[in-house]
Design a protein around this motif. Structure first.
Motif, PDB file in Angstrom:
ATOM      1  N   SER B 238      79.935 -14.001  14.644  1.00  0.00           N
ATOM      2  CA  SER B 238      78.794 -14.426  13.837  1.00  0.00           C
ATOM      3  C   SER B 238      77.450 -14.173  14.513  1.00  0.00           C
ATOM      4  CB  SER B 238      78.953 -15.907  13.504  1.00  0.00           C
ATOM      5  OG  SER B 238      79.270 -16.629  14.654  1.00  0.00           O
ATOM      6  N   ASP B 239      77.430 -13.418  15.623  1.00  0.00           N
ATOM      7  CA  ASP B 239      76.152 -13.153  16.277  1.00  0.00           C
ATOM      8  C   ASP B 239      75.271 -12.212  15.466  1.00  0.00           C
ATOM      9  OD1 ASP B 239      77.158 -14.676  18.211  1.00  0.00           O
ATOM     10  OD2 ASP B 239      77.298 -13.139  19.749  1.00  0.00           O
ATOM     11  N   LEU B 368      77.322 -28.762   6.506  1.00  0.00           N
ATOM     12  CA  LEU B 368      76.756 -27.443   6.256  1.00  0.00           C
ATOM     13  C   LEU B 368      75.371 -27.285   6.880  1.00  0.00           C
ATOM     14  CD1 LEU B 368      77.437 -24.842   4.890  1.00  0.00           C
ATOM     15  CD2 LEU B 368      76.478 -25.715   2.791  1.00  0.00           C
ATOM     16  N   ASP B 369      74.558 -28.360   6.820  1.00  0.00           N
ATOM     17  CA  ASP B 369      73.214 -28.253   7.385  1.00  0.00           C
ATOM     18  C   ASP B 369      73.220 -28.200   8.896  1.00  0.00           C
ATOM     19  OD1 ASP B 369      71.886 -28.128   5.036  1.00  0.00           O
ATOM     20  OD2 ASP B 369      71.747 -30.311   4.817  1.00  0.00           O
ATOM     21  N   LEU B 370      74.280 -28.685   9.496  1.00  0.00           N
ATOM     22  CA  LEU B 370      74.326 -28.716  10.960  1.00  0.00           C
ATOM     23  C   LEU B 370      74.900 -27.428  11.535  1.00  0.00           C
ATOM     24  CD1 LEU B 370      75.613 -32.330  11.487  1.00  0.00           C
ATOM     25  CD2 LEU B 370      73.400 -31.453  12.183  1.00  0.00           C
ATOM     26  N   ILE B 371      75.591 -26.662  10.680  1.00  0.00           N
ATOM     27  CA  ILE B 371      76.211 -25.445  11.190  1.00  0.00           C
ATOM     28  C   ILE B 371      75.140 -24.394  11.421  1.00  0.00           C
ATOM     29  CG2 ILE B 371      77.737 -23.548  10.558  1.00  0.00           C
ATOM     30  CD1 ILE B 371      79.540 -25.517   9.258  1.00  0.00           C
ATOM     31  N   GLY B 372      75.252 -23.726  12.544  1.00  0.00           N
ATOM     32  CA  GLY B 372      74.266 -22.712  12.887  1.00  0.00           C
ATOM     33  C   GLY B 372      73.547 -23.087  14.158  1.00  0.00           C
ATOM     34  N   LEU B 373      72.750 -22.153  14.626  1.00  0.00           N
ATOM     35  CA  LEU B 373      72.074 -22.364  15.894  1.00  0.00           C
ATOM     36  C   LEU B 373      70.811 -23.187  15.674  1.00  0.00           C
ATOM     37  CD1 LEU B 373      72.624 -21.323  18.790  1.00  0.00           C
ATOM     38  CD2 LEU B 373      70.886 -19.625  18.365  1.00  0.00           C
ATOM     39  N   ILE B 516      76.285 -26.118  16.026  1.00  0.00           N
ATOM     40  CA  ILE B 516      77.718 -25.995  15.758  1.00  0.00           C
ATOM     41  C   ILE B 516      77.931 -24.568  15.288  1.00  0.00           C
ATOM     42  CG2 ILE B 516      79.623 -26.800  14.356  1.00  0.00           C
ATOM     43  CD1 ILE B 516      78.184 -29.517  14.292  1.00  0.00           C
ATOM     44  N   LEU B 517      78.601 -23.784  16.106  1.00  0.00           N
ATOM     45  CA  LEU B 517      78.648 -22.351  15.848  1.00  0.00           C
ATOM     46  C   LEU B 517      80.023 -21.927  15.355  1.00  0.00           C
ATOM     47  CD1 LEU B 517      76.777 -21.069  18.998  1.00  0.00           C
ATOM     48  CD2 LEU B 517      75.841 -21.718  16.804  1.00  0.00           C
ATOM     49  N   PRO B 518      80.098 -21.454  14.121  1.00  0.00           N
ATOM     50  CA  PRO B 518      81.366 -20.910  13.648  1.00  0.00           C
ATOM     51  C   PRO B 518      81.586 -19.528  14.255  1.00  0.00           C
ATOM     52  CG  PRO B 518      79.695 -20.661  11.977  1.00  0.00           C
ATOM     53  CD  PRO B 518      79.032 -21.336  13.126  1.00  0.00           C
ATOM     54  N   PRO B 519      82.792 -19.219  14.685  1.00  0.00           N
ATOM     55  CA  PRO B 519      82.985 -17.929  15.325  1.00  0.00           C
ATOM     56  C   PRO B 519      83.123 -16.752  14.371  1.00  0.00           C
ATOM     57  CG  PRO B 519      84.992 -19.222  15.445  1.00  0.00           C
ATOM     58  CD  PRO B 519      83.978 -20.066  14.768  1.00  0.00           C
ATOM     59  N   GLN B 520      83.528 -17.004  13.107  1.00  0.00           N
ATOM     60  CA  GLN B 520      83.856 -15.869  12.251  1.00  0.00           C
ATOM     61  C   GLN B 520      82.620 -15.251  11.624  1.00  0.00           C
ATOM     62  OE1 GLN B 520      84.693 -18.991  11.623  1.00  0.00           O
ATOM     63  NE2 GLN B 520      86.879 -19.231  11.364  1.00  0.00           N
ATOM     64  N   ILE B 614      74.270 -16.510  13.075  1.00  0.00           N
ATOM     65  CA  ILE B 614      74.253 -17.927  13.413  1.00  0.00           C
ATOM     66  C   ILE B 614      72.856 -18.529  13.396  1.00  0.00           C
ATOM     67  CG2 ILE B 614      76.389 -18.151  14.705  1.00  0.00           C
ATOM     68  CD1 ILE B 614      74.803 -17.629  17.220  1.00  0.00           C
ATOM     69  N   GLU B 615      71.815 -17.700  13.534  1.00  0.00           N
ATOM     70  CA  GLU B 615      70.478 -18.307  13.436  1.00  0.00           C
ATOM     71  C   GLU B 615      69.926 -18.108  12.025  1.00  0.00           C
ATOM     72  OE1 GLU B 615      67.497 -16.559  15.907  1.00  0.00           O
ATOM     73  OE2 GLU B 615      68.036 -14.526  15.348  1.00  0.00           O
ATOM     74  N   HIS B 616      70.788 -17.936  11.034  1.00  0.00           N
ATOM     75  CA  HIS B 616      70.429 -17.763   9.626  1.00  0.00           C
ATOM     76  C   HIS B 616      69.553 -16.550   9.412  1.00  0.00           C
ATOM     77  CE1 HIS B 616      71.511 -22.040   9.810  1.00  0.00           C
ATOM     78  NE2 HIS B 616      71.984 -21.841   8.606  1.00  0.00           N
ATOM     79  N   ARG B 617      69.741 -15.526  10.223  1.00  0.00           N
ATOM     80  CA  ARG B 617      68.963 -14.310  10.057  1.00  0.00           C
ATOM     81  C   ARG B 617      69.700 -13.394   9.090  1.00  0.00           C
ATOM     82  NH1 ARG B 617      65.177 -11.331  13.455  1.00  0.00           N
ATOM     83  NH2 ARG B 617      65.331 -12.948  15.015  1.00  0.00           N
ATOM     84  N   ALA B 618      69.056 -13.076   7.996  1.00  0.00           N
ATOM     85  CA  ALA B 618      69.663 -12.152   7.036  1.00  0.00           C
ATOM     86  C   ALA B 618      69.380 -10.732   7.501  1.00  0.00           C
ATOM     87  CB  ALA B 618      69.074 -12.371   5.655  1.00  0.00           C
ATOM     88  N   GLN B 619      70.430  -9.939   7.643  1.00  0.00           N
ATOM     89  CA  GLN B 619      70.266  -8.575   8.135  1.00  0.00           C
ATOM     90  C   GLN B 619      71.023  -7.611   7.235  1.00  0.00           C
ATOM     91  OE1 GLN B 619      69.817  -8.654  12.718  1.00  0.00           O
ATOM     92  NE2 GLN B 619      71.694  -9.722  12.253  1.00  0.00           N
ATOM     93  N   LYS B 620      70.409  -6.475   7.037  1.00  0.00           N
ATOM     94  CA  LYS B 620      70.955  -5.514   6.088  1.00  0.00           C
ATOM     95  C   LYS B 620      71.855  -4.513   6.806  1.00  0.00           C
ATOM     96  CE  LYS B 620      67.972  -3.013   3.651  1.00  0.00           C
ATOM     97  NZ  LYS B 620      66.915  -2.846   2.668  1.00  0.00           N
TER      98      LYS B 620
END
Lengths: 172, 810
Positions: B238-239, B368-373, B516-520, B614-620
């Motif tokens: 998820s990096d 859900l709000d806590l998941i992520g960096l 809380i970092l999900p690995p997938q 994981i930091e909610h960055r949307a990337q194309k």
């Protein structure tokens, strides 16, 4: 009116004089295929891939000939032998597409590809004009046989260039 | 602090902060100084001498990559003296270089070639013999040595820039590579019996300025100038590292880093780098299949979609939408996730949508709000204390762990791991606090009460040794910038609710950041853009409803529940009850073998779209434009086609179109249209004030006499999840599946290192070679998961992430 007539009738002997002049000269027409043409040394015909004197291929499949080719008629895929030596797994030249410009031999850093004197390679199928590596190497073998028979000096140095140095002291 | 210094480079002045190197100041002006050994992310060494410049009032030329600027410095990068020096340096570098550019893989992208062409002498005056490192005295033609499963080294080509040594030593923190001998005989090598196989070894190949280091998967495959590049994003964790997929004639040849200083900083881990052969793997599904005569047979898309639309039409006509369920997975793109939710809620009228097929218990919606960096990836470098609870960053988030490694090695941050087995960050100093398996919740609660000065409960029940925790609590009281990171083991934790409460309390009492970092792969993306289940419609509920016959049709998108769900027998039996199972998957897998219809799914790099990291960055990510697999389709294309067959109209033609609908529907997200190359961090409106209240700790389980060992599992650094097993490259690197056990247990069972064991219960077992180490607890067996030959979920029972096993020699 008179002048016009004169030019019309004079034109016939004038033109025929050229015909008759060439009638007594030596002919430039070559009677191909009865007589074979004499080719210059730098004539560019069918390609061949050369070998070292130990019969191994010179081509390392670096791709420079394909990169230099202006009509993109060379296709190749490199591979590695068990010893880690790079060689051409596939090397194909589409001779129908080729314009025989000679850029490939110019680009080759290994002196592996040359354009020979063969020009009679007609065939009935378009596929037959795709020359594979084996066919190109066979071309070389034929040329080489002829060269040895005629006792002509080879075009390129045939022995493999090796590092002749003593190895570096190894061990950790 | 840093004040600005003005220097003059080639007659132009530039203002740079003090401490900047001359080469950087020149780059700021657009003046390129040639160099081999300099990299702005590594410590300068000044090894290659290519970057020599002339500084007025200095007697000798100086290396611009190792000299910081000084006030009023006047630098000449193109004077006669410098030009001559560069020529000399290049002539020296080329003295022992074999000049075998035609055979060398770097040819075409080689800085040594480029710099020699631009600055170097055309001819060498050196007449002596070149030094050659011969590896094999029998076969004098082969000069390459194997450093690891992927990396080969040709020491003749090496110009001793030490880049690889610095990458391995300073960045990854491994001691694998080193320099041996001196002078002209100096060479890079590994010690005997050591292999270069850490998580970042591929970077040494990418950043080698000559062709000395080559990777097995790319070696002698294709020339660099024939490759086309598709900018893409890795989804194997998820990096969200940026990369270029390099391909030619429809075949992918390699992944190269595409530097995004906010995310990966130009590094790629080996899983992302060498997983490029996934899309052309042998098991790849390239055609639709329909079950006829109890056998899956290939068919055309028309046949398959006609069958599907007929089936769905029946369901829609009879208003039985609730009999249909859809299961996604974290490998899907945001667009796919959105399209799946949209199709099943609007067209089929079904609420049964989820994607969490690998957890014993569904994730609470509040989580859900806590998941992520918490904060950005870049901020990790400035944190001073990391507390990892159930997270192994080196395995789950390799490239993000580089930031943590940098914080630990450069800025002297502390990293503490609370876990049942030892973890590491290269050789960088970290602290492992070992607790019994699944006692994380108790340990966190203990920490909270210790920090807030309350009486601590009795730890004897949980068999926790409080010394380490006491020291950690005392440290946390005084530490600034604490970051608590929970990971994969958190999601699989048997007592997750209690652990979550503890973590939130710990965050409040220390003022720390909590991630809380999900690995997938795209876990956050798919959960944010539609696949997160509404209450009572989680995967667990679906399975119950399949058992009771309420759900008869299931669509599976990219998931493989049979290999992932923590009870293999149960899920197998449940899915068999289905009347109609549609599996949309990039690969043939265990779940697909039960299906009525199997559809080939597009995966990287067959299609375009966006991922959320994981930091909610949307990337194309973009597809490659030539694709021999013309029959593979992303989920939105399949569903769009189906909805047009059902006379609902197709609104999904391309990923950008789906994205447009997505933006129109989900109003609160901003920035998704017009994504720049390095992506945009999307802010989701947080529902704050989540207070889970108090949850009492579950009683620790005690093993019985028949099954004395508790089983725990872990992914490996190069292999995580069911997908990476399809990659030949990754399988070659990650090696065999193994188990670890404690020496005391091994002594009691009279087991020696490397022996194959039968680990399991009376009914079922795994046969695995065992490695004996003190890195795991007594009474615990740790198994590497995700190998389909010995899946761990075969041992597990529904609702429980672990089980007790017995061990005997097989």
């Amino acid at each position: 009116m008179w002048r016009d007539l004169k030019s019309v009738f004079w034109a016939i002997p004038k033109g025929l004089s050229i015909t008759f002049r060439y009638l007594f000269r030596k002919s430039v027409t070559q009677q191909y295929p009865k007589n074979k043409p004499v080719l210059e040394d730098r004539y560019r015909g069918l390609h061949y891939l050369t070998r070292y004197d130990d019969n191994s291929e010179r081509c390392v499949c670096c791709g420079l000939c394909a990169a230099a080719c202006p009509v993109d008629c060379i296709y190749m895929e490199p591979a590695e032998t068990e010893d880690g030596i790079r060689y051409a797994k596939i090397y194909e030249i589409n001779e129908l597409r080729c314009i025989f410009c000679g850029m490939c031999e110019e680009a080759c850093p290994e002196e592996a590809i040359f354009l020979g004197h063969e020009f009679e390679f007609a065939a009935y199928e378009r596929d037959d004009f795709i020359y594979t590596k084996e066919m190109l190497l066979a071309n070389y073998d034929n040329i080489e046989k002829e060269r040895v028979a005629k006792n002509i000096k080879p075009l390129i140095r045939k022995e493999r260039q090796e590092f002749k140095t003593p190895a570096a002291p190894l061990g950790h | 602090m840093a004040e600005n210094i003005t220097i003059t480079v080639d007659g132009r002045t530039v203002d740079v902060p003090s401490g900047t190197l001359i080469i950087e100041a020149a780059r700021k002006l657009g003046i390129e100084i040639p160099t081999f050994c300099y990299d702005d992310r590594l410590r300068p060494v000044g090894a290659c001498r290519m970057c020599l410049v002339e500084v007025e009032k200095m007697p000798k030329l100086i290396a611009s990559c190792a000299t910081p600027v000084a006030p009023n410095m006047i630098v000449h990068t193109d004077s006669e003296k410098v030009v001559k020096a560069r020529k000399g340096v290049l002539e020296f570098l080329l003295i022992n270089h074999p000049l075998d550019c035609p055979t060398c893989d770097k040819g075409g992208e080689c800085p040594l070639q480029d710099n020699t062409y631009t600055y170097g002498p055309a001819e060498s005056r050196y007449g002596e013999n070149k030094i050659r490192f011969i590896e094999d005295s029998k076969n004098q033609k082969f000069d390459d040595i194997r450093l690891g499963p992927e990396i080969f080294l040709n020491r003749n080509r090496c110009i001793m820039c030490f880049k690889c040594v610095r990458i391995v030593r300073d960045l990854a923190g491994e001691a694998d590579l080193g320099v041996f001998q001196r002078g002209s005989f100096a060479n890079i090598n590994v010690l005997e019996e050591i292999e270069l196989d850490d998580e970042f070894s591929g970077n040494t190949v990418e950043y080698c300025p000559v062709g000395a280091l080559t990777s097995k998967s790319f070696r002698y495959k294709i020339r660099e100038w024939l490759l086309k590049k598709s900018p893409s994003v890795c989804n194997l964790c998820s990096d969200g590292c940026n990369m270029n997929i390099e391909w030619s004639r429809g075949e992918v040849f390699r992944h190269m880093a595409r530097r995004n200083s906010g995310v990966d900083d130009g590094w790629l881990c080996d899983r992302g780098r060498y997983g490029f052969d996934l899309s052309r793997a042998q098991d790849r599904l390239v055609r639709p299949h329909i079950r006829r005569d109890n056998k899956l047979q290939a068919c055309s898309w028309d046949e398959a979609s006609a069958l599907l639309s007929k089936h769905l039409q029946n369901i829609i006509d009879t208003n039985k939408g609730s009999e249909v369920a859809a299961v996604g997975s974290p490998i899907l793109s945001n667009e796919e996730a959105f399209a799946i939710r949209r199709f099943f809620s609007d067209v089929v009228k079904s609420e049964n949508v989820d994607f969490q097929t690998e957890y014993p218990k569904p994730i609470e919606p509040e989580l859900l709000d806590l998941i992520g960096l918490d904060g950005s990836i870049k901020d990790l470098e400035s944190d001073s204390t990391f507390v990892f609870i159930g997270c192994d960053p080196a395995v789950e988030h390799p490239v993000v762990s580089l930031r943590i490694r940098k914080a630990v090695s450069t800025y002297k941050a502390k990293a503490v791991f609370i876990s049942s087995h030892d973890k590491k960050l290269g050789y960088f100093p970290i602290t492992n606090i070992r607790i019994p398996f699944s006692a994380e919740a108790a340990a966190v609660n203990y920490l909270v009460s210790r920090i807030s000065g309350k009486t601590t409960g009795d730890m004897a029940d949980f068999k926790i040794d409080p010394d380490g925790l006491n020291r950690l609590a005392d440290n946390l009281k005084n530490a600034g910038r604490i970051h608590i990171i929970a990971g994969r083991e958190f999601f699989n934790h048997p007592d997750r609710a209690a652990l979550l409460v503890g973590l939130i309390k710990l965050k409040k009492s220390t003022g720390a950041k909590l991630s809380i970092l999900p690995p997938q792969g795209n876990f956050i993306g798919v959960s944010r853009f539609g696949l997160f289940p509404s209450l009572g419609h989680s995967f667990e509920n679906m399975l119950e409803r399949i058992e009771s016959g309420e759900i008869k049709t299931m669509f599976v998108f990219g998931a493989n529940p049979i290999d992932e769900y923590p009870d293999r027998k149960y899920i197998h039996d449940v899915l068999k009850n289905l009347e109609f199972l549609v599996v949309v998957s990039p690969f043939a897998n265990a779940t697909a073998s039960l299906a009525s219809v199997v559809l080939p799914q597009a995966m990287l790099p067959d299609y375009g779209g966006t991922f959320l990291n994981i930091e909610h960055r949307a990337q194309k990510f973009t597809p490659m434009t030539e694709n021999p697999h013309s029959d593979v389709k992303p989920a939105w294309a399949i569903l769009g086609e189906l909805s047009s067959l059902l006379d609902m109209g197709n609104i999904w033609y391309s990923d950008s179109q789906v994205r447009k609908v997505m933006i129109d529907t989900i109003k609160e997200i901003e920035g998704l249209d017009n994504l720049p190359d390095n992506g945009v961090v999307i802010r989701f409106p947080a529902k704050d004030g989540y207070d889970p209240g108090d949850v009492s700790l579950a009683e620790p389980e005690t093993p019985g006499i028949d099954y004395p060992y508790i089983m725990n599992w872990t992914p490996s650094a190069h292999h995580h999840g069911w997908i990476t097993e399809k990659s030949d490259n990754l399988m070659r690197i990650s090696g065999k599946q193994i188990a670890w056990m404690h020496p005391d247990d091994a002594a009691r069972e009279e087991i020696s290192d490397g022996q194959v064991l039968r680990i399991g219960t009376a009914e079922t077992a795994l046969n695995l070679p065992v490695i004996i180490t003190t890195g795991v607890n007594k009474g615990e067996i740790l198994i590497v998961n995700s190998f389909s030959a010995n899946p761990v979920n075969r041992l597990l029972k529904k609702g429980r992430p672990t089980t007790f096993v017995s061990v005997r020699k097989s």
